[in-house]
Design a protein around this motif. Structure first.
Motif, PDB file in Angstrom:
ATOM      1  N   UNK A  11      74.709  14.961 105.442  1.00  0.00           N
ATOM      2  CA  UNK A  11      73.595  14.606 104.557  1.00  0.00           C
ATOM      3  C   UNK A  11      73.907  15.105 103.152  1.00  0.00           C
ATOM      4  N   UNK A  12      73.690  14.246 102.162  1.00  0.00           N
ATOM      5  CA  UNK A  12      73.855  14.619 100.761  1.00  0.00           C
ATOM      6  C   UNK A  12      72.492  14.511 100.086  1.00  0.00           C
ATOM      7  N   UNK A  13      72.005  15.630  99.593  1.00  0.00           N
ATOM      8  CA  UNK A  13      70.758  15.638  98.825  1.00  0.00           C
ATOM      9  C   UNK A  13      71.110  15.406  97.355  1.00  0.00           C
ATOM     10  N   UNK A  14      70.572  14.330  96.803  1.00  0.00           N
ATOM     11  CA  UNK A  14      70.917  13.935  95.450  1.00  0.00           C
ATOM     12  C   UNK A  14      69.656  13.782  94.628  1.00  0.00           C
ATOM     13  N   UNK A  15      69.596  14.521  93.526  1.00  0.00           N
ATOM     14  CA  UNK A  15      68.474  14.405  92.603  1.00  0.00           C
ATOM     15  C   UNK A  15      68.918  13.550  91.421  1.00  0.00           C
ATOM     16  N   UNK A  16      68.267  12.400  91.245  1.00  0.00           N
ATOM     17  CA  UNK A  16      68.599  11.496  90.152  1.00  0.00           C
ATOM     18  C   UNK A  16      67.388  11.321  89.252  1.00  0.00           C
ATOM     19  N   UNK A  17      67.653  10.998  88.000  1.00  0.00           N
ATOM     20  CA  UNK A  17      66.587  10.604  87.090  1.00  0.00           C
ATOM     21  C   UNK A  17      66.788   9.133  86.744  1.00  0.00           C
ATOM     22  N   UNK A  18      65.694   8.414  86.641  1.00  0.00           N
ATOM     23  CA  UNK A  18      65.740   7.008  86.254  1.00  0.00           C
ATOM     24  C   UNK A  18      64.841   6.827  85.038  1.00  0.00           C
ATOM     25  N   UNK A  19      65.450   6.494  83.913  1.00  0.00           N
ATOM     26  CA  UNK A  19      64.674   6.250  82.700  1.00  0.00           C
ATOM     27  C   UNK A  19      64.615   4.751  82.451  1.00  0.00           C
ATOM     28  N   UNK A  20      63.397   4.243  82.320  1.00  0.00           N
ATOM     29  CA  UNK A  20      63.176   2.825  82.059  1.00  0.00           C
ATOM     30  C   UNK A  20      62.994   2.649  80.557  1.00  0.00           C
ATOM     31  N   UNK A  21      63.924   1.899  79.939  1.00  0.00           N
ATOM     32  CA  UNK A  21      63.891   1.669  78.504  1.00  0.00           C
ATOM     33  C   UNK A  21      63.465   0.226  78.231  1.00  0.00           C
ATOM     34  N   UNK A  22      62.531   0.048  77.314  1.00  0.00           N
ATOM     35  CA  UNK A  22      62.124  -1.285  76.882  1.00  0.00           C
ATOM     36  C   UNK A  22      62.987  -1.692  75.694  1.00  0.00           C
ATOM     37  N   UNK A  23      63.611  -2.882  75.783  1.00  0.00           N
ATOM     38  CA  UNK A  23      64.473  -3.362  74.712  1.00  0.00           C
ATOM     39  C   UNK A  23      63.644  -4.208  73.747  1.00  0.00           C
ATOM     40  N   UNK A  24      63.517  -3.711  72.531  1.00  0.00           N
ATOM     41  CA  UNK A  24      62.768  -4.386  71.479  1.00  0.00           C
ATOM     42  C   UNK A  24      63.734  -5.190  70.604  1.00  0.00           C
ATOM     43  N   UNK A  25      63.223  -5.970  69.668  1.00  0.00           N
ATOM     44  CA  UNK A  25      64.115  -6.710  68.758  1.00  0.00           C
ATOM     45  C   UNK A  25      65.114  -5.784  68.071  1.00  0.00           C
ATOM     46  N   UNK A  26      66.287  -6.373  67.752  1.00  0.00           N
ATOM     47  CA  UNK A  26      67.384  -5.628  67.121  1.00  0.00           C
ATOM     48  C   UNK A  26      67.918  -4.532  68.034  1.00  0.00           C
ATOM     49  N   UNK A  27      67.742  -4.745  69.365  1.00  0.00           N
ATOM     50  CA  UNK A  27      68.271  -3.815  70.378  1.00  0.00           C
ATOM     51  C   UNK A  27      67.715  -2.401  70.254  1.00  0.00           C
ATOM     52  N   UNK A  28      66.549  -2.273  69.677  1.00  0.00           N
ATOM     53  CA  UNK A  28      65.884  -0.967  69.662  1.00  0.00           C
ATOM     54  C   UNK A  28      65.348  -0.671  71.056  1.00  0.00           C
ATOM     55  N   UNK A  29      65.661   0.510  71.562  1.00  0.00           N
ATOM     56  CA  UNK A  29      65.245   0.890  72.912  1.00  0.00           C
ATOM     57  C   UNK A  29      64.188   1.991  72.834  1.00  0.00           C
ATOM     58  N   UNK A  30      63.095   1.788  73.571  1.00  0.00           N
ATOM     59  CA  UNK A  30      62.032   2.783  73.620  1.00  0.00           C
ATOM     60  C   UNK A  30      61.746   3.122  75.080  1.00  0.00           C
ATOM     61  N   UNK A  31      61.580   4.416  75.348  1.00  0.00           N
ATOM     62  CA  UNK A  31      61.364   4.862  76.725  1.00  0.00           C
ATOM     63  C   UNK A  31      59.982   4.439  77.222  1.00  0.00           C
ATOM     64  N   UNK A  32      59.970   3.809  78.377  1.00  0.00           N
ATOM     65  CA  UNK A  32      58.703   3.448  79.033  1.00  0.00           C
ATOM     66  C   UNK A  32      58.266   4.577  79.966  1.00  0.00           C
ATOM     67  N   UNK A  33      59.192   5.056  80.779  1.00  0.00           N
ATOM     68  CA  UNK A  33      58.879   6.179  81.676  1.00  0.00           C
ATOM     69  C   UNK A  33      60.171   6.763  82.204  1.00  0.00           C
ATOM     70  N   UNK A  34      60.052   7.982  82.704  1.00  0.00           N
ATOM     71  CA  UNK A  34      61.169   8.651  83.376  1.00  0.00           C
ATOM     72  C   UNK A  34      60.696   9.105  84.753  1.00  0.00           C
ATOM     73  N   UNK A  35      61.529   8.825  85.753  1.00  0.00           N
ATOM     74  CA  UNK A  35      61.211   9.176  87.129  1.00  0.00           C
ATOM     75  C   UNK A  35      62.229  10.169  87.662  1.00  0.00           C
TER      76      UNK A  35
END
Length: 276
Positions: free
Chosen positions: A158-182
Motif C-alpha cells: 500500500x502506498x499512501x499518497x497525499x496530492x494537491x489538486x489546484x483548479x485554475x480558470x483560464x481567462x483571456x490572454x491565458x491569465x490563470x486564476x485559482x478556483x479552488x485547491x483540494x
C-alpha cells in the motif's frame, strides 16, 4: 585485513541513482547463495539521500532491520528478492522530490474525461456556475508535495499518497486564476514484478478522501467532486504515475545474480517484502 565487500552504483533513469552494497559476507550452501544488500538512493545532482526525504546520508540512519529467512524457493524460480520499506520509500522520495509525480491536465488531453470547463464543474457545484455563467476552460494542476509512504502487508503493498489538486480558470490572454485547491489523500494498491533485472511497480486506486484547502467561490461540499476526481485519478494521474514507475528500478549485477522474471509476493514480516 578483511576483503572489501562489493558495491554497485546504478542510475535511476535521469533522476537519480541507487547505491547497492553487500552488507555482509554472502551465505553460501550447496543449494543457494544468500546476499544481504544495503541500498541508498540519491538524486542525480548532489549526494545520496537516505529515507525519509531530505535526510542526508551523513545523518545516522535508524537501526537496520535484519532480513528474515527467505521462504523455500519453488523449482520454477532461480532467484529470490527481498525488498525493504525504506528502499521502496526512498525511490518514491526521489521521484516526488524531482516532480516526476506531478501532472498538469488541460481539457482534451484525455478524451475519456469530461471537458475540463467551468460548465462541467458547475453541473456538480452550483457555486461554480454562479461565478462563471459563461464557460471557461480549466487547468488542473496535480502535485505531490510530500514523500509517499509505503506499507507492506500480507499479499499487498500500500502506498499512501497525499496530492494537491489546484483548479485554475483560464481567462483571456491565458491569465490563470485559482478556483479552488483540494487535498487528495489517496491509498494506492501496489504490485511488484521484475523484468530485465529491473524492479517494476504498478499502482491502482484503492480509495481517496477529499478536503477543501482554499476556494475563490466560497465553501462547498467537496463530496460533489468525488466521482470526477476518481475519474481523473484512474484515467489520467495514475497512468502517468505508472509510466514513471514502469520504467523500473535497476537491480544490481553484483555477484552475477540476475533477478529477471522473479515472482514477488508480499508477506508481513519485519517490514520486508518477500517473493515465493
Amino acid at each position: 585485513d578483511s576483503l572489501p565487500l562489493p558495491t554497485a552504483l546504478v542510475p535511476l533513469g535521469l533522476l537519480g541513482s541507487v547505491q547497492y552494497t553487500v552488507s555482509s559476507l554472502p551465505l553460501v550452501t550447496d543449494q543457494f547463495l544468500e546476499v544481504d544488500l544495503n541500498t541508498v538512493v540519491g538524486p542525480l545532482a548532489g549526494g545520496l539521500v537516505d529515507y525519509p526525504l531530505g535526510k542526508p546520508a551523513t545523518v545516522p540512519s535508524p537501526p537496520r532491520v535484519p532480513m528474515p529467512p527467505l521462504p523455500p524457493m519453488p523449482d520454477t524460480s532461480s532467484s529470490q528478492l527481498g525488498l525493504s520499506v525504506n528502499f521502496l520509500g526512498s525511490v518514491l522520495c526521489i521521484l516526488q522530490q524531482e516532480g516526476a509525480l506531478d501532472l498538469d491536465i488541460y481539457t482534451g488531453m484525455f478524451p475519456e474525461l469530461p471537458p475540463l470547463t467551468t460548465s462541467t464543474l458547475g453541473a456538480l457545484v452550483p457555486a461554480v456556475f454562479k461565478a462563471y455563467p459563461e464557460p471557461h476552460e480549466l487547468l488542473l494542476k496535480i502535485a505531490v508535495p510530500e514523500a509517499p509512504v509505503v506499507t507492506l502487508k500480507r499479499n499487498k503493498g500500500v502506498i499512501q499518497l497525499l496530492a494537491t489538486a489546484e483548479v485554475m480558470v483560464i481567462h483571456p490572454d491565458d491569465v490563470q486564476k485559482s478556483l479552488c485547491r483540494l487535498n487528495i489523500n489517496a491509498s494506492l494498491l501496489a504490485q511488484f514484478s521484475v523484468e530485465d533485472n529491473k524492479l517494476k511497480i504498478s499502482v491502482k486506486l484503492e480509495k481517496a478522501r477529499l478536503s477543501l484547502m482554499s476556494s475563490s467561490i466560497g465553501v462547498f461540499d467537496v463530496s460533489l467532486l468525488e466521482v470526477l476526481v476518481d475519474q481523473i485519478f484512474n484515467v489520467a494521474f495514475l497512468p502517468a504515475v505508472n509510466d514513471v514507475l514502469g520504467a523500473g528500478v535497476p537491480l544490481p549485477g553484483l555477484l552475477n545474480i540476475d533477478f529477471t522474471n522473479a515472482d514477488i509476493n508480499i508477506i508481513e514480516v519485519s517490514a520486508w517484502a518477500l517473493p515465493d
